[in-house]
Scaffold this motif. Sequence first.
Motif, PDB file in Angstrom:
ATOM      1  N   GLU A 177       0.846  -1.115  -0.023  1.00  0.00           N
ATOM      2  CA  GLU A 177       0.157  -0.018   0.136  1.00  0.00           C
ATOM      3  C   GLU A 177       0.838   1.169   0.193  1.00  0.00           C
ATOM      4  OE1 GLU A 177      -3.822  -1.677   2.263  1.00  0.00           O
ATOM      5  OE2 GLU A 177      -2.416  -0.778   3.505  1.00  0.00           O
ATOM      6  N   ASN A 178       2.117   1.202   0.651  1.00  0.00           N
ATOM      7  CA  ASN A 178       3.046   2.320   0.602  1.00  0.00           C
ATOM      8  C   ASN A 178       3.530   2.801  -0.712  1.00  0.00           C
ATOM      9  OD1 ASN A 178       4.086   3.882   3.354  1.00  0.00           O
ATOM     10  ND2 ASN A 178       3.220   1.869   4.005  1.00  0.00           N
ATOM     11  N   VAL A 179       3.748   1.738  -1.247  1.00  0.00           N
ATOM     12  CA  VAL A 179       4.428   1.752  -2.610  1.00  0.00           C
ATOM     13  C   VAL A 179       3.178   2.193  -3.594  1.00  0.00           C
ATOM     14  CG1 VAL A 179       5.443   0.814  -4.548  1.00  0.00           C
ATOM     15  CG2 VAL A 179       6.241   0.175  -2.374  1.00  0.00           C
ATOM     16  N   SER A 180       1.895   1.625  -3.314  1.00  0.00           N
ATOM     17  CA  SER A 180       0.908   1.926  -4.313  1.00  0.00           C
ATOM     18  C   SER A 180       0.429   3.570  -4.205  1.00  0.00           C
ATOM     19  CB  SER A 180      -0.468   1.348  -4.018  1.00  0.00           C
ATOM     20  OG  SER A 180      -0.228  -0.181  -4.208  1.00  0.00           O
ATOM     21  N   ILE A 181       0.771   4.109  -2.837  1.00  0.00           N
ATOM     22  CA  ILE A 181       0.521   5.665  -2.895  1.00  0.00           C
ATOM     23  C   ILE A 181       1.546   6.238  -3.742  1.00  0.00           C
ATOM     24  CG2 ILE A 181       0.698   7.498  -1.223  1.00  0.00           C
ATOM     25  CD1 ILE A 181      -0.514   5.441   0.801  1.00  0.00           C
ATOM     26  N   GLY A 182       2.797   5.953  -3.676  1.00  0.00           N
ATOM     27  CA  GLY A 182       3.691   6.639  -4.686  1.00  0.00           C
ATOM     28  C   GLY A 182       3.173   6.542  -6.210  1.00  0.00           C
ATOM     29  N   ILE A 183       2.717   5.339  -6.700  1.00  0.00           N
ATOM     30  CA  ILE A 183       2.262   4.981  -8.011  1.00  0.00           C
ATOM     31  C   ILE A 183       1.070   6.058  -8.406  1.00  0.00           C
ATOM     32  CG2 ILE A 183       1.504   3.459  -9.636  1.00  0.00           C
ATOM     33  CD1 ILE A 183       2.877   1.385  -8.088  1.00  0.00           C
ATOM     34  N   SER A 184       0.267   6.275  -7.275  1.00  0.00           N
ATOM     35  CA  SER A 184      -0.962   6.713  -7.449  1.00  0.00           C
ATOM     36  C   SER A 184      -1.053   8.427  -7.115  1.00  0.00           C
ATOM     37  CB  SER A 184      -2.270   6.123  -6.741  1.00  0.00           C
ATOM     38  OG  SER A 184      -2.199   4.799  -6.919  1.00  0.00           O
ATOM     39  N   SER A 185       0.118   8.708  -6.895  1.00  0.00           N
ATOM     40  CA  SER A 185       0.094  10.381  -6.712  1.00  0.00           C
ATOM     41  C   SER A 185      -0.605  11.193  -7.744  1.00  0.00           C
ATOM     42  CB  SER A 185       1.557  10.842  -6.460  1.00  0.00           C
ATOM     43  OG  SER A 185       2.239  10.544  -7.707  1.00  0.00           O
ATOM     44  N   VAL A 186      -0.732  10.763  -8.920  1.00  0.00           N
ATOM     45  CA  VAL A 186      -1.783  11.374  -9.488  1.00  0.00           C
ATOM     46  C   VAL A 186      -2.687  10.381 -10.080  1.00  0.00           C
ATOM     47  CG1 VAL A 186      -1.977  12.806 -11.823  1.00  0.00           C
ATOM     48  CG2 VAL A 186       0.086  13.180 -10.355  1.00  0.00           C
ATOM     49  N   ALA A 187      -4.098  10.527  -9.777  1.00  0.00           N
ATOM     50  CA  ALA A 187      -4.893   9.491 -10.175  1.00  0.00           C
ATOM     51  C   ALA A 187      -5.500   9.596 -11.479  1.00  0.00           C
ATOM     52  CB  ALA A 187      -6.274   9.347  -9.145  1.00  0.00           C
ATOM     53  N   ARG A 189      -9.879  -0.944 -12.579  1.00  0.00           N
ATOM     54  CA  ARG A 189      -8.920  -1.331 -13.511  1.00  0.00           C
ATOM     55  C   ARG A 189      -7.666  -0.751 -12.985  1.00  0.00           C
ATOM     56  NH1 ARG A 189      -6.486   1.291 -17.368  1.00  0.00           N
ATOM     57  NH2 ARG A 189      -8.229   2.788 -17.395  1.00  0.00           N
ATOM     58  N   LYS A 190      -7.653   0.694 -12.800  1.00  0.00           N
ATOM     59  CA  LYS A 190      -6.584   1.540 -12.520  1.00  0.00           C
ATOM     60  C   LYS A 190      -5.963   0.904 -11.117  1.00  0.00           C
ATOM     61  CE  LYS A 190      -3.487   4.540 -12.430  1.00  0.00           C
ATOM     62  NZ  LYS A 190      -2.158   4.449 -13.272  1.00  0.00           N
ATOM     63  N   ASP A 191      -6.949   0.462 -10.205  1.00  0.00           N
ATOM     64  CA  ASP A 191      -6.415   0.073  -8.973  1.00  0.00           C
ATOM     65  C   ASP A 191      -5.944  -1.259  -8.997  1.00  0.00           C
ATOM     66  OD1 ASP A 191      -7.526   2.162  -7.526  1.00  0.00           O
ATOM     67  OD2 ASP A 191      -9.187   1.593  -6.835  1.00  0.00           O
ATOM     68  N   ARG A 192      -6.277  -2.234  -9.937  1.00  0.00           N
ATOM     69  CA  ARG A 192      -5.597  -3.394 -10.335  1.00  0.00           C
ATOM     70  C   ARG A 192      -4.378  -3.254 -10.892  1.00  0.00           C
ATOM     71  NH1 ARG A 192      -9.097  -5.080 -12.846  1.00  0.00           N
ATOM     72  NH2 ARG A 192      -8.466  -4.926 -14.876  1.00  0.00           N
ATOM     73  N   GLU A 193      -4.123  -2.252 -11.695  1.00  0.00           N
ATOM     74  CA  GLU A 193      -2.853  -1.992 -12.365  1.00  0.00           C
ATOM     75  C   GLU A 193      -1.780  -1.322 -11.249  1.00  0.00           C
ATOM     76  OE1 GLU A 193      -3.907   0.381 -15.528  1.00  0.00           O
ATOM     77  OE2 GLU A 193      -4.623  -1.039 -16.730  1.00  0.00           O
ATOM     78  N   THR A 194      -2.290  -0.654 -10.243  1.00  0.00           N
ATOM     79  CA  THR A 194      -1.145   0.108  -9.291  1.00  0.00           C
ATOM     80  C   THR A 194      -0.927  -0.906  -8.358  1.00  0.00           C
ATOM     81  OG1 THR A 194      -2.696   2.161  -9.448  1.00  0.00           O
ATOM     82  CG2 THR A 194      -1.433   1.672  -7.569  1.00  0.00           C
ATOM     83  N   ARG A 195      -1.728  -1.863  -7.922  1.00  0.00           N
ATOM     84  CA  ARG A 195      -1.378  -3.003  -7.200  1.00  0.00           C
ATOM     85  C   ARG A 195      -0.226  -4.026  -7.979  1.00  0.00           C
ATOM     86  NH1 ARG A 195      -6.752  -3.379  -5.729  1.00  0.00           N
ATOM     87  NH2 ARG A 195      -7.221  -5.231  -7.313  1.00  0.00           N
ATOM     88  N   GLU A 196      -0.554  -4.039  -9.113  1.00  0.00           N
ATOM     89  CA  GLU A 196       0.490  -5.165  -9.805  1.00  0.00           C
ATOM     90  C   GLU A 196       1.908  -4.120  -9.887  1.00  0.00           C
ATOM     91  OE1 GLU A 196      -1.511  -5.630 -13.308  1.00  0.00           O
ATOM     92  OE2 GLU A 196      -2.834  -7.446 -12.802  1.00  0.00           O
ATOM     93  N   LYS A 197       1.931  -2.851 -10.348  1.00  0.00           N
ATOM     94  CA  LYS A 197       2.829  -2.281 -10.332  1.00  0.00           C
ATOM     95  C   LYS A 197       3.663  -2.092  -9.002  1.00  0.00           C
ATOM     96  CE  LYS A 197       1.607   0.822 -14.413  1.00  0.00           C
ATOM     97  NZ  LYS A 197       1.282   2.328 -14.831  1.00  0.00           N
ATOM     98  N   ALA A 198       3.057  -1.829  -8.082  1.00  0.00           N
ATOM     99  CA  ALA A 198       3.544  -1.994  -6.788  1.00  0.00           C
ATOM    100  C   ALA A 198       4.361  -3.120  -6.491  1.00  0.00           C
ATOM    101  CB  ALA A 198       2.434  -1.668  -5.630  1.00  0.00           C
ATOM    102  N   ARG A 199       3.742  -4.288  -6.839  1.00  0.00           N
ATOM    103  CA  ARG A 199       4.462  -5.541  -6.492  1.00  0.00           C
ATOM    104  C   ARG A 199       5.886  -5.792  -7.542  1.00  0.00           C
ATOM    105  NH1 ARG A 199      -0.915  -9.279  -6.289  1.00  0.00           N
ATOM    106  NH2 ARG A 199      -1.678  -8.270  -4.167  1.00  0.00           N
ATOM    107  N   GLU A 200       5.635  -5.096  -8.806  1.00  0.00           N
ATOM    108  CA  GLU A 200       6.934  -5.281  -9.654  1.00  0.00           C
ATOM    109  C   GLU A 200       8.004  -4.173  -8.847  1.00  0.00           C
ATOM    110  OE1 GLU A 200       5.807  -3.625 -13.262  1.00  0.00           O
ATOM    111  OE2 GLU A 200       4.316  -5.344 -13.863  1.00  0.00           O
ATOM    112  N   TYR A 201       7.896  -3.236  -8.176  1.00  0.00           N
ATOM    113  CA  TYR A 201       8.680  -2.116  -7.668  1.00  0.00           C
ATOM    114  C   TYR A 201       9.352  -2.981  -6.482  1.00  0.00           C
ATOM    115  CZ  TYR A 201       8.191   1.878 -10.371  1.00  0.00           C
ATOM    116  OH  TYR A 201       8.100   2.795 -11.420  1.00  0.00           O
TER     117      TYR A 201
END
Length: 259
Positions: A97-107, A123-135
């Motif tokens: 969730e912490n990393v997701s906040i960085g990704i979602s700084s601009v919704a 869809r955006k929330d799902r993509e954000t979670r996936e990207k957070a896991r990648e980071y």
Amino acid sequence: MSLLEVKNLTIQFGGLKAISNVNLEINPGEMIGLIGPNGAGKTTLFNAITGVVDIAQGSITFDGKNLSKYKPNQIAHLGISRTFQNIRLFSKMTAEENVSIGISSVADYDIISAFLGLPNARRKDRETREKAREYLAQVKLLEYKDAIAGSLPYGIQRKLEIARAIATRPKLLLLDEPAAGMNNEETMELIEFIRNIHRKNETNMAIILIEHHLEVVMNLCSDITVLNLGSVLARGNPEEVQNNPAVIKAYIGERRNRA
């Protein structure tokens, strides 16, 4: 053209000059160090770059833009991210969730879409979670994705804060004493951690590193600026800085005497 150019910068708090006539440049992809005794003005310089304090004289130009025209949140969106001396994670949220906040700084969707749970928002929330896991995987923290940030060991929290900062895909990353409070083993791990992030970054990200652990700066940075009493005392490669008599007297010698 330099990515960041600090020119003749002066910062005043009342009658006190915290920074006086400082010049600094960094190009895309570079990693430079910023060292000096406590009170030298290092964090104040970061605060000026990120728009937290006002400029009395001089200018700060980032990617061709005069930063004095922008608010701190706008400067972040231009491509500058930072960490702090004291860890600033959302301690009751998970690492993911912490990393997701960085990704979602601009919704990419509005508040109504989020409230109604519309497909675009889901869809955006799902993509954000996936990207957070990648980071998290990129910085070898994926195993901690479901852990509450405040419960993680200190060294892992430091790495997580850096992971959240790079999740914004910045052009410039400002690291303020990332090795603070770490033992020797943790410090050496951090050196490799930062080196790998810098080597593998896809955005040609530049890094400015403030650090009191000299071994961190000397291992990572090819160019080092030394501040003392708000002014530039010296600048050069690690060998030049370590052997500079003025630096030894003002900083390195002082640290050796305390050791």
